[in-house]
Scaffold this active site. Structure first.
Site, PDB file in Angstrom:
ATOM      1  N   ASP A  10      -1.548  55.432 -15.812  1.00 49.28           N
ATOM      2  CA  ASP A  10      -0.668  54.577 -15.027  1.00 49.28           C
ATOM      3  C   ASP A  10      -0.582  53.231 -15.746  1.00 49.28           C
ATOM      4  O   ASP A  10      -1.454  52.903 -16.575  1.00 49.28           O
ATOM      5  CB  ASP A  10      -1.264  54.414 -13.623  1.00 49.28           C
ATOM      6  N   ASP A  12       0.769  49.683 -14.103  1.00 46.42           N
ATOM      7  CA  ASP A  12       0.415  48.532 -13.271  1.00 46.42           C
ATOM      8  C   ASP A  12      -0.916  48.769 -12.559  1.00 46.42           C
ATOM      9  O   ASP A  12      -1.088  49.746 -11.831  1.00 46.42           O
ATOM     10  CB  ASP A  12       1.508  48.270 -12.229  1.00 46.42           C
TER      11      ASP A  12
END
Length: 230
Positions: A10, A12
């Site tokens: 991922d 953020d």
């Protein structure tokens, strides 16, 4: 199960220290759109979803799509207008990624960001072309649907059993489970350790540097680990 050869991250809250910026941007966008301002915890709880899905989740009772669209438009405008100084990567991220790539790991990103936003971040950190595959929520299904991971695995000709998803939200971990992949949770991002552990990741780390230590010890995706071990 074979050894791990593919690491999917991922963005953020996992690689980039951007959660605070997302929270403040969403709250400001809601205020400008005349919508109730969500508290910080509520915004943290939707980070990882695609932007339309995130706004809908923040306002589940809102029936006026124009009001929701106003929040969306405000968020996009403010995020584009952020300072030229890039949001920082977490300590140890760049060094670890470079080390894993040198060791032969295949690296990818699966993010709730839009393509424009991710490419901007990659460009600012001189990482365009660094990852072998990237997928964004505006070009496929939003997390926790597994399509994002399935597309990455097909592009890399990688097996789910040899891949690992690394993320800071339940959406990341549930997406991995839906794709028959294992996942490692990071606790320094959007969601709490308790929230993440409910998704049953194979491991949980408090600092990014701990992932390399765990990989060297675990060795195989299928090997069980005890939460809290290095």
């Amino acid at each position: 199960m074979g050894e791990v050869d593919t690491l999917i991250f991922d963005w953020d809250g996992t690689l980039s220290d951007s959660v605070g910026h997302i929270v403040s941007t969403m709250r400001c966008a809601a205020e400008q759109a005349g919508m109730p301002i969500p508290d910080a915890l509520a915004v943290r709880g939707i980070i990882g979803l695609g932007l339309p899905e995130a706004v809908a989740a923040l306002y589940p009772q809102e029936q006026d799509q124009q009001r929701l669209d106003a929040v969306l438009a405000g968020y996009r405008t403010q995020y584009r207008n952020q300072p030229a100084q890039p949001l920082q990567l977490f300590p140890g991220v760049l060094e670890s990624l470079e080390s894993w790539r040198a060791q032969g790991y295949r690296l990818a990103v699966a993010t709730g960001k839009g393509r424009t936003g991710l490419d901007r971040m990659l460009r600012q950190h001189d990482l365009l072309g660094f990852f072998e595959s990237t997928r964004c929520a505006d070009e496929t299904a939003s997390k926790p649907h597994p399509r994002m991971l399935q597309e990455i695995l097909r592009e890399l000709n990688a097996a789910p059993s040899r891949a690992l998803m690394v993320g800071d939200s339940s959406f990341d971990l549930d997406m991995a489970a839906n794709a028959d992949m294992r996942a490692v949770a990071v606790t320094y991002g959007a969601q709490s350790r308790d929230q993440l552990l409910r998704c049953r990741p194979v491991h949980c780390i408090d600092e990014f540097s701990e992932l390399g230590v765990w990989l060297s010890k675990a060795g195989r995706v299928g090997q069980k680990s005890v939460m809290g071990e290095a």
